[in-house]
Design a protein around this motif. Structure first.
Motif, PDB file in Angstrom:
ATOM      1  N   THR A  13      -9.327   3.589  -4.439  1.00 11.90           N
ATOM      2  CA  THR A  13      -8.285   2.909  -3.664  1.00 11.90           C
ATOM      3  C   THR A  13      -6.931   3.526  -3.960  1.00 11.90           C
ATOM      4  O   THR A  13      -6.152   3.829  -3.045  1.00 11.90           O
ATOM      5  CB  THR A  13      -8.265   1.405  -3.991  1.00 11.90           C
ATOM      6  OG1 THR A  13      -9.549   0.842  -3.695  1.00 11.90           O
ATOM      7  CG2 THR A  13      -7.181   0.682  -3.214  1.00 11.90           C
ATOM      8  N   TYR A  51      -4.425   5.562  -1.367  1.00 14.42           N
ATOM      9  CA  TYR A  51      -3.019   5.216  -1.146  1.00 14.42           C
ATOM     10  C   TYR A  51      -2.122   6.435  -1.356  1.00 14.42           C
ATOM     11  O   TYR A  51      -1.218   6.702  -0.554  1.00 14.42           O
ATOM     12  CB  TYR A  51      -2.579   4.097  -2.098  1.00 14.42           C
ATOM     13  CG  TYR A  51      -3.126   2.721  -1.786  1.00 14.42           C
ATOM     14  CD1 TYR A  51      -3.864   2.454  -0.634  1.00 14.42           C
ATOM     15  CD2 TYR A  51      -2.908   1.668  -2.661  1.00 14.42           C
ATOM     16  CE1 TYR A  51      -4.358   1.191  -0.372  1.00 14.42           C
ATOM     17  CE2 TYR A  51      -3.402   0.397  -2.403  1.00 14.42           C
ATOM     18  CZ  TYR A  51      -4.123   0.165  -1.253  1.00 14.42           C
ATOM     19  OH  TYR A  51      -4.597  -1.091  -0.991  1.00 14.42           O
ATOM     20  N   SER A  93     -11.334  -1.854   1.752  1.00 13.65           N
ATOM     21  CA  SER A  93     -10.581  -0.973   2.642  1.00 13.65           C
ATOM     22  C   SER A  93     -10.650  -1.441   4.092  1.00 13.65           C
ATOM     23  O   SER A  93     -10.194  -0.733   4.988  1.00 13.65           O
ATOM     24  CB  SER A  93     -11.128   0.457   2.563  1.00 13.65           C
ATOM     25  OG  SER A  93     -10.992   0.975   1.275  1.00 13.65           O
ATOM     26  N   ALA A 125       0.838  -1.195   0.000  1.00 14.52           N
ATOM     27  CA  ALA A 125       0.000   0.000   0.000  1.00 14.52           C
ATOM     28  C   ALA A 125       0.878   1.252   0.000  1.00 14.52           C
ATOM     29  O   ALA A 125       0.614   2.209  -0.729  1.00 14.52           O
ATOM     30  CB  ALA A 125      -0.946  -0.004   1.202  1.00 14.52           C
TER      31      ALA A 125
END
Length: 175
Positions: A65, A69, A159, A34
């Protein structure tokens, strides 16, 4: 042990201690990825046009997503990242000031809090302040079609958040 893209072959005689160590190594790679993707996207921001489209194609991750990040990676330069805590610990405090981030991450590291415990502690610390102000929480009602609701639930699950917390984090990050 042999690791491939779609499988992990473990020897038949693997001890429980070794098995646990393999699990810890896998978790380290998952958590590190990540950060790596976030740093990769931040780099791409200064060097390339269309980075999110290309990143979505190259990683099969959803746009939001990837945005999350990169957002967390920007909020925590590498020297401020806590090795003993997960990316998701950092994500929990990313919307706070640097001083508040450090405060909460210090507690989480010192007391070995999970991400969920960190979230609970932050929420509980805010609740008394809300009570002192004597202001009731505001409730919002959303009307969504089933398709959107399922997409949001899937994103929240990816998540590792429940839907309400995921919606709060998305709206907070947009602000």
């Amino acid at each position: 042990m042999l690791a491939g893209r779609t499988c992990l072959h473990l020897p038949d005689n693997l001890s429980i201690a070794s098995w646990c160590q393999v699990g810890e190594q896998i978790q380290t790679v998952v958590d590190s990825s990540a950060w790596w993707i976030g740093d990769w996207l931040v780099y791409g921001q200064t060097h390339y046009v269309g980075r999110y489209r290309r990143a979505m194609e190259g990683t099969s991750l959803q746009y939001q997503t990837l945005r999350n990040y990169a957002w967390v990676a920007r909020k925590f330069e590498p020297r401020r990242r806590r090795n003993e805590l997960t990316f998701h610990h950092h994500m929990e405090v990313a919307a706070l000031t640097k001083e508040e981030q450090d405060h909460w991450l210090d507690f989480a590291a010192r007391l070995n809090w999970t991400r969920d415990e960190l979230r609970r502690q932050i929420r509980d610390s805010i609740s008394p302040a809300r009570d002192q102000l004597d202001t009731p929480p505001v409730q919002l009602n959303l009307q969504l079609d089933e398709i959107r609701l399922e997409r949001w639930r899937a994103a929240a699950e990816k998540s590792n958040q429940d839907l309400k917390d995921w919606i709060r984090s998305i709206v907070d990050s947009a602000v």
